[in-house]
Design a protein around this motif. Structure first.
Motif, PDB file in Angstrom:
ATOM      1  N   ARG A 121      63.556  22.501 -21.089  1.00  0.00           N
ATOM      2  CA  ARG A 121      62.670  23.404 -20.277  1.00  0.00           C
ATOM      3  C   ARG A 121      61.471  23.739 -22.065  1.00  0.00           C
ATOM      4  O   ARG A 121      60.284  23.691 -21.980  1.00  0.00           O
ATOM      5  CB  ARG A 121      62.605  24.438 -19.663  1.00  0.00           C
ATOM      6  CG  ARG A 121      61.209  25.267 -19.378  1.00  0.00           C
ATOM      7  CD  ARG A 121      61.437  26.923 -18.285  1.00  0.00           C
ATOM      8  NE  ARG A 121      59.889  26.742 -17.982  1.00  0.00           N
ATOM      9  CZ  ARG A 121      60.267  28.491 -18.405  1.00  0.00           C
ATOM     10  NH1 ARG A 121      60.973  29.402 -18.002  1.00  0.00           N
ATOM     11  NH2 ARG A 121      59.244  28.925 -17.635  1.00  0.00           N
ATOM     12  N   GLU A 122      62.558  24.553 -23.336  1.00  0.00           N
ATOM     13  CA  GLU A 122      61.612  24.637 -24.226  1.00  0.00           C
ATOM     14  C   GLU A 122      61.738  23.492 -25.005  1.00  0.00           C
ATOM     15  O   GLU A 122      60.603  24.335 -25.716  1.00  0.00           O
ATOM     16  CB  GLU A 122      63.555  25.950 -24.910  1.00  0.00           C
ATOM     17  CG  GLU A 122      64.149  27.271 -24.352  1.00  0.00           C
ATOM     18  CD  GLU A 122      65.464  27.041 -24.789  1.00  0.00           C
ATOM     19  OE1 GLU A 122      66.096  28.295 -25.150  1.00  0.00           O
ATOM     20  OE2 GLU A 122      66.978  26.539 -25.475  1.00  0.00           O
ATOM     21  N   ASN A 124      60.954  21.129 -24.211  1.00  0.00           N
ATOM     22  CA  ASN A 124      58.875  21.024 -22.992  1.00  0.00           C
ATOM     23  C   ASN A 124      58.000  21.962 -24.152  1.00  0.00           C
ATOM     24  O   ASN A 124      56.632  21.487 -24.043  1.00  0.00           O
ATOM     25  CB  ASN A 124      58.689  20.843 -21.732  1.00  0.00           C
ATOM     26  CG  ASN A 124      57.423  19.814 -21.220  1.00  0.00           C
ATOM     27  OD1 ASN A 124      57.490  18.785 -21.048  1.00  0.00           O
ATOM     28  ND2 ASN A 124      57.587  20.792 -20.284  1.00  0.00           N
ATOM     29  N   ASP A 125      58.817  23.154 -23.400  1.00  0.00           N
ATOM     30  CA  ASP A 125      56.961  23.894 -24.247  1.00  0.00           C
ATOM     31  C   ASP A 125      56.872  23.845 -25.518  1.00  0.00           C
ATOM     32  O   ASP A 125      55.876  24.541 -25.978  1.00  0.00           O
ATOM     33  CB  ASP A 125      57.572  25.478 -23.514  1.00  0.00           C
ATOM     34  CG  ASP A 125      58.130  26.021 -22.022  1.00  0.00           C
ATOM     35  OD1 ASP A 125      57.426  25.037 -21.820  1.00  0.00           O
ATOM     36  OD2 ASP A 125      58.458  26.507 -21.768  1.00  0.00           O
ATOM     37  N   LYS A 126      57.755  23.955 -26.404  1.00  0.00           N
ATOM     38  CA  LYS A 126      57.214  23.272 -27.637  1.00  0.00           C
ATOM     39  C   LYS A 126      56.455  22.260 -27.662  1.00  0.00           C
ATOM     40  O   LYS A 126      55.323  22.061 -28.209  1.00  0.00           O
ATOM     41  CB  LYS A 126      58.787  23.003 -28.069  1.00  0.00           C
ATOM     42  CG  LYS A 126      58.189  23.718 -30.616  1.00  0.00           C
ATOM     43  CD  LYS A 126      59.510  23.524 -31.096  1.00  0.00           C
ATOM     44  CE  LYS A 126      59.296  24.533 -32.456  1.00  0.00           C
ATOM     45  NZ  LYS A 126      60.644  24.221 -33.050  1.00  0.00           N
ATOM     46  N   GLN A 128      54.474  20.587 -25.768  1.00  0.00           N
ATOM     47  CA  GLN A 128      52.782  22.204 -24.761  1.00  0.00           C
ATOM     48  C   GLN A 128      52.378  22.064 -26.607  1.00  0.00           C
ATOM     49  O   GLN A 128      51.380  22.335 -26.194  1.00  0.00           O
ATOM     50  CB  GLN A 128      53.361  22.113 -23.877  1.00  0.00           C
ATOM     51  CG  GLN A 128      54.030  21.166 -23.020  1.00  0.00           C
ATOM     52  CD  GLN A 128      52.958  19.967 -22.661  1.00  0.00           C
ATOM     53  OE1 GLN A 128      51.992  20.757 -22.637  1.00  0.00           O
ATOM     54  NE2 GLN A 128      53.338  18.781 -22.738  1.00  0.00           N
ATOM     55  N   MET A 129      53.228  23.258 -26.687  1.00  0.00           N
ATOM     56  CA  MET A 129      52.359  24.288 -27.593  1.00  0.00           C
ATOM     57  C   MET A 129      51.668  23.183 -29.029  1.00  0.00           C
ATOM     58  O   MET A 129      50.712  23.438 -29.633  1.00  0.00           O
ATOM     59  CB  MET A 129      53.259  25.059 -28.691  1.00  0.00           C
ATOM     60  CG  MET A 129      52.539  26.253 -29.594  1.00  0.00           C
ATOM     61  SD  MET A 129      52.872  25.324 -31.354  1.00  0.00           S
ATOM     62  CE  MET A 129      54.769  24.519 -31.213  1.00  0.00           C
ATOM     63  N   ARG A 132      48.096  21.637 -27.612  1.00  0.00           N
ATOM     64  CA  ARG A 132      47.167  22.921 -27.560  1.00  0.00           C
ATOM     65  C   ARG A 132      46.594  23.340 -29.027  1.00  0.00           C
ATOM     66  O   ARG A 132      45.365  23.328 -29.292  1.00  0.00           O
ATOM     67  CB  ARG A 132      48.043  23.859 -27.235  1.00  0.00           C
ATOM     68  CG  ARG A 132      48.276  23.881 -25.481  1.00  0.00           C
ATOM     69  CD  ARG A 132      48.566  25.702 -25.132  1.00  0.00           C
ATOM     70  NE  ARG A 132      49.377  26.421 -25.558  1.00  0.00           N
ATOM     71  CZ  ARG A 132      50.865  26.063 -25.052  1.00  0.00           C
ATOM     72  NH1 ARG A 132      51.145  25.481 -24.375  1.00  0.00           N
ATOM     73  NH2 ARG A 132      51.796  26.612 -25.881  1.00  0.00           N
TER      74      ARG A 132
END
Length: 185
Positions: A121-122, A124-126, A128-129, A132
């Protein structure tokens, strides 16, 4: 009731800390220290840098950097992230342009190799950042599962297994890299 106000750091503060041996990233002004991720992590990064570097250099396609370079993504408060590998095309950064400090140009491709302590998850969040902020392609390498998550804006994540190959798609047309040698025996 007691309150303590935390002073937010700037990108300049982060550069000064780095010169004193403190390694990390800034997330909206807050220092997130990073630690060496180990031999396997470093070997995978090195192998991918060699593969990408040979391709990028042969075609004079842009600039390739590895860890410690830093990308300044936000100001006031500052966010500076440190991708394991970043490719920036000529369209975004002319060849030979030297940057002192952190790049303020968002790369076209970012490669993140998950550290043993990172959750899926970490990272994946990075990824996505990065998307963006305008990165066009993100490869998240998972050494433990011998897979790579391919992230693109507005597309579902594609998971590649170790018997498949990375593809530069429209970011690095013609680039391919089999994953078996990247992951090793």
């Amino acid at each position: 009731m007691t309150t303590t106000e935390t002073r937010l750091l700037t990108a300049e503060d982060l550069l000064q800390l780095y010169s004193k041996g403190v390694r990390g990233e800034l997330i909206r002004g807050v220092l997130c220290e990073t630690m060496p991720a180990g031999q396997r992590h470093g070997r995978i990064v090195t192998d991918l840098v060699i593969q990408l570097g040979n391709f990028v250099r042969a075609g004079q396609l842009g600039t390739l950097v590895a860890s410690d370079s830093g990308v300044w993504l936000e100001r006031d408060p500052d966010t500076v992230r440190e991708p394991d590998i970043a490719f920036t095309s000529l369209q975004r950064l002319p060849l030979g342009e030297e940057i002192d400090g952190y790049a303020e140009v968002v790369p076209d491709l970012v490669v993140e190799v998950a550290s043993p302590s990172d959750s899926r998850r970490e990272v994946n969040d990075k990824a996505q950042m990065w998307l963006r902020h305008g990165v066009r392609l993100v490869w998240v390498v998972h050494p433990d599962t011998r897979t790579v998550d391919v992230h693109r804006p507005d597309d579902p994540v594609v998971v590649l297994g170790e018997d498949e190959a990375l593809d530069g798609l429209d970011v690095l047309p013609g680039f391919t890299c089999p994953l078996v040698p990247v992951f090793g025996p």
